[in-house]
Scaffold this motif. Structure first.
Motif, PDB file in Angstrom:
ATOM      1  N   ALA A   1      29.931  19.044  27.423  1.00 57.85           N
ATOM      2  CA  ALA A   1      31.038  18.885  28.374  1.00 57.85           C
ATOM      3  C   ALA A   1      31.067  17.504  29.009  1.00 57.85           C
ATOM      4  O   ALA A   1      32.130  16.906  29.161  1.00 57.85           O
ATOM      5  N   GLY A   2      29.920  16.964  29.364  1.00 55.30           N
ATOM      6  CA  GLY A   2      29.880  15.657  30.013  1.00 55.30           C
ATOM      7  C   GLY A   2      29.560  14.519  29.068  1.00 55.30           C
ATOM      8  O   GLY A   2      29.300  13.396  29.514  1.00 55.30           O
ATOM      9  N   ALA A   3      29.598  14.794  27.769  1.00 53.69           N
ATOM     10  CA  ALA A   3      29.269  13.765  26.779  1.00 53.69           C
ATOM     11  C   ALA A   3      30.334  12.672  26.766  1.00 53.69           C
ATOM     12  O   ALA A   3      31.508  12.920  27.059  1.00 53.69           O
ATOM     13  N   SER A   4      29.900  11.488  26.407  1.00 56.83           N
ATOM     14  CA  SER A   4      30.828  10.364  26.310  1.00 56.83           C
ATOM     15  C   SER A   4      31.811  10.603  25.165  1.00 56.83           C
ATOM     16  O   SER A   4      31.546  11.386  24.245  1.00 56.83           O
ATOM     17  N   ASP A   5      32.926   9.907  25.207  1.00 55.32           N
ATOM     18  CA  ASP A   5      33.901  10.004  24.112  1.00 55.32           C
ATOM     19  C   ASP A   5      33.265   9.564  22.797  1.00 55.32           C
ATOM     20  O   ASP A   5      33.549  10.141  21.746  1.00 55.32           O
TER      21      ASP A   5
END
Length: 183
Positions: A103-107
């Motif tokens: 969910a909070g991973a970078s693009d």
């Protein structure tokens, strides 16, 4: 009655309320609950046939035994019920919760996971499956990188273990939730 008294008298403790509800549910309802845990009909039938369960551990043992007996086709059916890592099923809180590490991973990481998922799926013919609960996006990326060079036979057995872990997490939620709680 205390747990000490239960042990000394040999009285079996009551199963958790969620497990009691599962044990007493009609077959159709219980089968639907099991299908939400694992999409394999063979697994669901094997677990259903062994009811009632006195404890969550007994339910786990039945799940593990059923998982060990699944054919390659049964495993494929089970995997078909799982979305790719990084793309949880829209509106499915279980899928979102299990994949929360992305969910909070970078693009950049999300794009890399998409590419790795596609390469994995092209090689093996199914989604990359891992018990994602508690894993970061980077850990999941590293796992797919490490596993993409496996043989189909190696990967099938790894998937069997990962499905077993996922099933235990989902079964725990069913067994431990009180009536009225969302599983």
């Amino acid at each position: 009655m205390s747990s000490t008294t239960q042990r000394s008298t040999g009285v079996t403790p009551e199963p958790p309320s969620g497990l009691a509800r599962f044990n007493s549910a009609d077959d159709s309802t219980a089968r639907a609950v099991l299908h939400e845990v694992c999409a394999s009909r063979a697994w669901g039938s094997k677990v259903l046939d062994r009811r009632p369960y006195a404890t969550t551990d007994a339910l786990f043992a039945a799940s593990d035994a059923a998982m060990a007996e699944l054919t390659a086709e049964d495993l494929a059916e089970a995997m078909a019920g799982h979305p790719p890592i990084g793309r949880p099923k829209p509106g499915d809180p279980t899928s979102s919760r299990e994949q929360s590490g992305m969910a909070g991973a970078s693009d950049e990481l999300k794009t890399e996971m998409l590419e790795l998922n596609l390469a994995y799926q092209e090689k093996f013919g199914h989604v990359f499956l891992i018990c994602a609960s508690g894993r970061t996006g980077e850990q999941m990326r590293d796992a797919v990188r490490n596993r993409i060079d496996n043989t189909p036979e190696q990967e099938r057995e790894i998937v069997r273990v990962e499905l077993g872990k996922i099933n235990r997490i989902r079964l725990t939620r069913i067994a431990e939730h009180a009536e009225g709680d969302a599983a």
